[in-house]
Motif scaffolding. Structure first.
Motif, PDB file in Angstrom:
ATOM      1  N   PRO A 122     -10.334  13.872  -2.599  1.00 22.22           N
ATOM      2  CA  PRO A 122     -10.851  14.893  -3.518  1.00 22.22           C
ATOM      3  C   PRO A 122      -9.726  15.532  -4.335  1.00 22.22           C
ATOM      4  O   PRO A 122      -9.857  15.727  -5.546  1.00 22.22           O
ATOM      5  N   GLU A 123      -8.618  15.797  -3.679  1.00 27.06           N
ATOM      6  CA  GLU A 123      -7.485  16.413  -4.371  1.00 27.06           C
ATOM      7  C   GLU A 123      -6.947  15.509  -5.487  1.00 27.06           C
ATOM      8  O   GLU A 123      -6.661  15.961  -6.599  1.00 27.06           O
ATOM      9  N   ALA A 124      -6.834  14.217  -5.183  1.00 30.73           N
ATOM     10  CA  ALA A 124      -6.346  13.273  -6.194  1.00 30.73           C
ATOM     11  C   ALA A 124      -7.309  13.214  -7.368  1.00 30.73           C
ATOM     12  O   ALA A 124      -6.893  13.179  -8.535  1.00 30.73           O
ATOM     13  N   LEU A 125      -8.599  13.203  -7.080  1.00 28.92           N
ATOM     14  CA  LEU A 125      -9.581  13.144  -8.160  1.00 28.92           C
ATOM     15  C   LEU A 125      -9.492  14.390  -9.040  1.00 28.92           C
ATOM     16  O   LEU A 125      -9.615  14.305 -10.267  1.00 28.92           O
ATOM     17  N   LYS A 126      -9.266  15.538  -8.406  1.00 33.37           N
ATOM     18  CA  LYS A 126      -9.096  16.763  -9.196  1.00 33.37           C
ATOM     19  C   LYS A 126      -7.918  16.648 -10.154  1.00 33.37           C
ATOM     20  O   LYS A 126      -7.953  17.129 -11.285  1.00 33.37           O
ATOM     21  N   ARG A 127      -6.870  15.996  -9.694  1.00 33.34           N
ATOM     22  CA  ARG A 127      -5.657  15.940 -10.519  1.00 33.34           C
ATOM     23  C   ARG A 127      -5.756  14.930 -11.653  1.00 33.34           C
ATOM     24  O   ARG A 127      -5.269  15.189 -12.751  1.00 33.34           O
ATOM     25  N   ILE A 128      -6.344  13.775 -11.391  1.00 34.57           N
ATOM     26  CA  ILE A 128      -6.329  12.745 -12.444  1.00 34.57           C
ATOM     27  C   ILE A 128      -7.710  12.470 -13.034  1.00 34.57           C
ATOM     28  O   ILE A 128      -7.816  11.814 -14.074  1.00 34.57           O
ATOM     29  N   SER A 181       0.860  -1.187   0.000  1.00 38.18           N
ATOM     30  CA  SER A 181       0.000   0.000   0.000  1.00 38.18           C
ATOM     31  C   SER A 181       0.890   1.229   0.000  1.00 38.18           C
ATOM     32  O   SER A 181       1.875   1.275   0.740  1.00 38.18           O
ATOM     33  N   TRP A 182       0.599   2.180  -0.869  1.00 41.58           N
ATOM     34  CA  TRP A 182       1.408   3.403  -0.922  1.00 41.58           C
ATOM     35  C   TRP A 182       0.533   4.557  -1.399  1.00 41.58           C
ATOM     36  O   TRP A 182      -0.514   4.340  -2.012  1.00 41.58           O
ATOM     37  N   THR A 183       0.976   5.748  -1.103  1.00 35.88           N
ATOM     38  CA  THR A 183       0.274   6.937  -1.578  1.00 35.88           C
ATOM     39  C   THR A 183       1.184   7.654  -2.563  1.00 35.88           C
ATOM     40  O   THR A 183       2.352   7.906  -2.263  1.00 35.88           O
ATOM     41  N   ASP A 184       0.655   7.942  -3.743  1.00 36.50           N
ATOM     42  CA  ASP A 184       1.529   8.485  -4.784  1.00 36.50           C
ATOM     43  C   ASP A 184       1.453  10.018  -4.831  1.00 36.50           C
ATOM     44  O   ASP A 184       0.780  10.646  -4.012  1.00 36.50           O
ATOM     45  N   ASP A 185       2.167  10.580  -5.776  1.00 36.72           N
ATOM     46  CA  ASP A 185       2.276  12.038  -5.891  1.00 36.72           C
ATOM     47  C   ASP A 185       0.928  12.724  -6.038  1.00 36.72           C
ATOM     48  O   ASP A 185       0.748  13.859  -5.590  1.00 36.72           O
ATOM     49  N   ALA A 186      -0.011  12.050  -6.695  1.00 35.86           N
ATOM     50  CA  ALA A 186      -1.320  12.662  -6.916  1.00 35.86           C
ATOM     51  C   ALA A 186      -2.185  12.607  -5.657  1.00 35.86           C
ATOM     52  O   ALA A 186      -3.260  13.209  -5.620  1.00 35.86           O
ATOM     53  N   GLY A 187      -1.730  11.872  -4.650  1.00 37.56           N
ATOM     54  CA  GLY A 187      -2.527  11.722  -3.433  1.00 37.56           C
ATOM     55  C   GLY A 187      -3.425  10.493  -3.456  1.00 37.56           C
ATOM     56  O   GLY A 187      -4.266  10.309  -2.568  1.00 37.56           O
ATOM     57  N   ALA A 188      -3.260   9.658  -4.463  1.00 37.53           N
ATOM     58  CA  ALA A 188      -4.030   8.416  -4.535  1.00 37.53           C
ATOM     59  C   ALA A 188      -3.333   7.343  -3.702  1.00 37.53           C
ATOM     60  O   ALA A 188      -2.115   7.183  -3.797  1.00 37.53           O
ATOM     61  N   THR A 189      -4.116   6.649  -2.864  1.00 41.48           N
ATOM     62  CA  THR A 189      -3.566   5.520  -2.128  1.00 41.48           C
ATOM     63  C   THR A 189      -3.898   4.248  -2.899  1.00 41.48           C
ATOM     64  O   THR A 189      -5.059   3.975  -3.204  1.00 41.48           O
ATOM     65  N   LEU A 190      -2.843   3.522  -3.262  1.00 41.48           N
ATOM     66  CA  LEU A 190      -2.985   2.349  -4.121  1.00 41.48           C
ATOM     67  C   LEU A 190      -2.341   1.144  -3.458  1.00 41.48           C
ATOM     68  O   LEU A 190      -1.532   1.297  -2.544  1.00 41.48           O
ATOM     69  N   GLY A 191      -2.669  -0.016  -3.945  1.00 39.57           N
ATOM     70  CA  GLY A 191      -2.022  -1.207  -3.418  1.00 39.57           C
ATOM     71  C   GLY A 191      -2.735  -2.468  -3.821  1.00 39.57           C
ATOM     72  O   GLY A 191      -3.525  -2.480  -4.763  1.00 39.57           O
ATOM     73  N   LEU A 193     -16.295  15.879  -9.783  1.00 40.61           N
ATOM     74  CA  LEU A 193     -15.475  17.066 -10.065  1.00 40.61           C
ATOM     75  C   LEU A 193     -16.320  18.329  -9.949  1.00 40.61           C
ATOM     76  O   LEU A 193     -15.859  19.354  -9.426  1.00 40.61           O
ATOM     77  N   ASP A 194     -17.568  18.268 -10.427  1.00 37.66           N
ATOM     78  CA  ASP A 194     -18.444  19.441 -10.341  1.00 37.66           C
ATOM     79  C   ASP A 194     -18.682  19.822  -8.879  1.00 37.66           C
ATOM     80  O   ASP A 194     -18.686  21.001  -8.529  1.00 37.66           O
ATOM     81  N   ARG A 195     -18.897  18.835  -8.041  1.00 34.49           N
ATOM     82  CA  ARG A 195     -19.101  19.112  -6.616  1.00 34.49           C
ATOM     83  C   ARG A 195     -17.887  19.833  -6.028  1.00 34.49           C
ATOM     84  O   ARG A 195     -18.023  20.816  -5.284  1.00 34.49           O
ATOM     85  N   LEU A 196     -16.702  19.357  -6.400  1.00 31.73           N
ATOM     86  CA  LEU A 196     -15.485  19.981  -5.876  1.00 31.73           C
ATOM     87  C   LEU A 196     -15.358  21.416  -6.368  1.00 31.73           C
ATOM     88  O   LEU A 196     -14.947  22.316  -5.628  1.00 31.73           O
ATOM     89  N   ASN A 197     -15.730  21.632  -7.621  1.00 34.21           N
ATOM     90  CA  ASN A 197     -15.663  22.989  -8.174  1.00 34.21           C
ATOM     91  C   ASN A 197     -16.648  23.907  -7.475  1.00 34.21           C
ATOM     92  O   ASN A 197     -16.324  25.066  -7.168  1.00 34.21           O
ATOM     93  N   GLU A 198     -17.875  23.390  -7.220  1.00 34.79           N
ATOM     94  CA  GLU A 198     -18.875  24.196  -6.494  1.00 34.79           C
ATOM     95  C   GLU A 198     -18.349  24.595  -5.131  1.00 34.79           C
ATOM     96  O   GLU A 198     -18.535  25.716  -4.670  1.00 34.79           O
ATOM     97  N   GLU A 199     -17.679  23.619  -4.471  1.00 36.64           N
ATOM     98  CA  GLU A 199     -17.189  23.874  -3.114  1.00 36.64           C
ATOM     99  C   GLU A 199     -15.955  24.754  -3.146  1.00 36.64           C
ATOM    100  O   GLU A 199     -15.449  25.167  -2.105  1.00 36.64           O
ATOM    101  N   GLY A 200     -15.447  25.000  -4.355  1.00 42.17           N
ATOM    102  CA  GLY A 200     -14.255  25.834  -4.483  1.00 42.17           C
ATOM    103  C   GLY A 200     -13.052  25.093  -3.986  1.00 42.17           C
ATOM    104  O   GLY A 200     -12.107  25.687  -3.494  1.00 42.17           O
TER     105      GLY A 200
END
Lengths: 435, 435
Positions: free
Chosen positions: B398-404, B108-118, B428-435
């Protein structure tokens, strides 16, 4: 209408069992046709492939046009937009980074008896990847199959992709180039599988064939299994979403539809601990279906195979999930990691509502080729290991043979395999003579 | 007479190619019979298994006697000598130690985009092991199949072993107990495979079936593949010995015979860089065959499929070996490690003249279930991984989803999978609404 089940209903067990065993796909029996095609390709080589391509893909080729030339690939790729190109590159980079962590280690050690033991992994020498043409021609699948092969170190990777009426998808060619594919042939069907397995004058044979395809391709892969290695035979796609009421019903509905739109035989199931939430999701699915581009596919899938299951607790949801052994499992709950630890059988798990399954189809990093039809009970998604094989290693010293040889001799005699015993005894006698 | 080839002869290439493609086994077409047996067991359960056991094994049983009781096992095991018992225990200990090193790691690791994968590995819930009865009833094969399953952590491991006329091999039962097998059923043939795959009233179904068997067993395994996982379909055994002239010809001859005595279809090949040495080995084989207990098996194997190949150099030997892709490869040369590094395709390598292949059959530690018929090009011997499966894991913030996420949406649209794209876009729209 999808099925609505509640685990507290008296007839739940029977209804859930029926859901598990529902046959979603009629596999046409194409085996006799496929056997004939394979035999034809083995006998007539290129000419059989060319004839079958003319017949099935309405495409007249000569042997020297079976492969795309570099110039043709360049020309097709130039049609791809910069944005699509960048998206494919990002996906490839992330898929590669994930799969590089799967590379296995070689091992070697010397044990107490003095025996040096270990193993060594290596790639297959050549792999072939089947890429469907037409509607189901997905560049993402090219990346998901080709990148693990190249990470494994496969020196020769060939793609076959049919181009009915000469039409090809530039994104498929670009994905192949990004992934480092070495050869691309414009052929498909059982004849392409046969050409990869047995080789023709133009197409050298490979050792492993992977990739999705229709009933003809699946039957051909089954038939050449043994002559070459194959990956799994994939069935229709599936998603199971476990969601509590603190989710946006529209998001969950879209996630269910993202599986249903693949195929009329796809299956989307929601398990929730809140019946009202379940109804809200189903209502949203109906609304979204009114405008969905692929409603002619997603609609029948949801109506015929969709299900909304209400349970008393998330623990119950986990237990039902293991009976389904889903290909894709989304956990849209407050503590998805904790719930995931109660899951035993699933191809891929997507943790939390910010991780829609579509992320895994394209760009998350893990492979999207995953076990279907409950086979996650015993098999795994495609990985680097599918393109590698292991050789075990053993080296005895005279001292090690003295210590463990007599037991081997005894077991050989107990199995009435005298020469096995003698092969050890001859060496032990020499050691005894030498003192 | 075995074949004698010399790589410097004009017709060598044709003769070697013929050696590679020689068909050593006529598989009788038993598929129709097997399909009927499987259907019968699925329909009639225990009663079908009992009827077929009466018919094929001449053994009348009732359902409650399908499994060996603990008392029966105790009674049979008490017949085993202390020496055989100790030899089996030593073998089990060594096989377990080797296979414990194969246990894979979760990651399990967290990458540069903030995604935790494994990913996470787990055992199958239940496995079934086919053990042949009669002549080919080998306790060593019980250890080689059952120990990897138990090291993998399989909680329920069942054995099926036919007992024709009620006769069973106490060593097989002892090996099963040492390996930690949970259930032993006295049934065999396609009916046993069907019972394991589909279950009966008495025998719960398993998720994975491994182990060797005759043509009926092999056909049944092919048929249930998909419903359950299976291991490879093994062909007749093979050995390739690469030996220089500084070996005792008698040792090498015995090693070749230890494979030939398995089966009239087994194949033993010697490659040497010294023609005189090759002739000396062949002469010793002939001499040893005069008194070998299993000469009626080893003789035909050696005469029909044996070969002595003389080459100009050990490098040439390595290249020919890779074309054979042998199940077992013995390197009896001055520097076996160096030579092994020139080998790409082999199931198991035995390094140096003090490591006869028989050590690997019983007690070395590595598995003796290995790829035959050139399939070492793309497959590996049985291992702990065969009894495990991997679930991949992904969690976006949310941050990772914004990036990829935008790239995933774009690829979904390019594949005309709108709902896939919408499932990302809604978030993504929800994140944009929330600024």
């Amino acid at each position: 209408m999808p099925v609505f089940l509640n685990s507290s209903d008296a007839d739940f067990e029977a209804a859930f069992a029926a859901l598990l065993t529902a046959k979603r796909e009629d596999s046409p029996d194409v085996d006799a046709v496929v056997a004939q095609i394979i035999s034809d390709v083995r006998t007539r080589g290129d000419q059989a492939v060319l004839d079958l391509t003319a017949k099935f893909d309405r495409l007249d080729l000569t042997a020297d046009a079976l492969a795309f030339s570099a110039a043709e690939i360049d020309r097709e790729i130039s049609k791809v937009s910069a944005e699509d190109h960048a998206a494919l590159e990002l996906a490839a980079t992330r898929i590669r980074a994930y799969h590089e962590r799967q590379l296995p280690q070689d091992e070697s050690w010397t044990d107490d008896a003095g025996a040096t033991l270990g193993w060594r992994w290596g790639p297959v020498s050549a792999a072939g990847l089947y890429v469907p043409g037409g509607l189901a021609s997905y560049p993402s699948s090219v990346l998901m199959n080709a990148i693990p092969a190249k990470v494994a170190g496969v020196p020769r990777l060939a793609i076959v992709v049919p181009t009915p009426d000469g039409i090809c998808n530039p994104l498929v060619l670009l994905a192949a180039r990004i992934a480092g594919v070495d050869e691309i042939y414009r052929i498909g069907g059982a004849q392409a599988v046969a050409a990869l397995a047995y080789g023709t004058e133009t197409i050298p044979p490979v050792d492993k064939i992977t990739g999705p395809g229709n009933a003809f391709v699946a039957a051909a892969k089954r038939r050449v299994f043994g002559k070459v290695g194959i990956d799994m035979i994939a069935g229709p796609s599936e998603i199971l979403v476990i969601a509590d009421k603190d989710n946006d019903p529209d998001w969950i509905a879209t996630d269910l539809l993202s599986q249903a739109e693949h195929d009329e035989s796809a299956q989307s199931i929601l398990i929730t601990d809140d019946a009202d939430f379940g109804r809200a999701v189903a209502a949203s699915v109906d609304t979204q279906l009114e405008t969905l581009e692929r409603r002619a596919i997603a609609g029948p899938s949801w109506r015929d195979y969709g299900a909304v299951v209400t349970v008393g607790s998330l623990d119950e949801a986990a237990a039902l999930s293991d009976r389904i052994a889903p290909e894709h499992l989304e956990l849209c709950v407050a503590d998805p990691v904790a719930l995931s630890q109660k899951i035993t059988h699933a191809g891929a798990i997507f943790l939390g509502a910010w991780t829609p399954e579509a992320i895994g189809d394209y760009i998350g990093g893990p492979n999207h080729v995953l076990p279907t039809a409950r086979s996650a009970r015993f098999s795994s998604g495609l990985s680097v290991l599918d393109f590698m094989k292991r050789t075990t290693l053993a080296q005895m010293t005279p001292e090690a043979l003295k210590r463990i040889g007599p037991a081997a001799e005894r077991l050989a005699i107990s199995e009435s395999l005298q020469a096995h015993g003698l092969s050890v005894r001859a060496r032990l006698d020499r050691l005894n003579e030498e003192g």
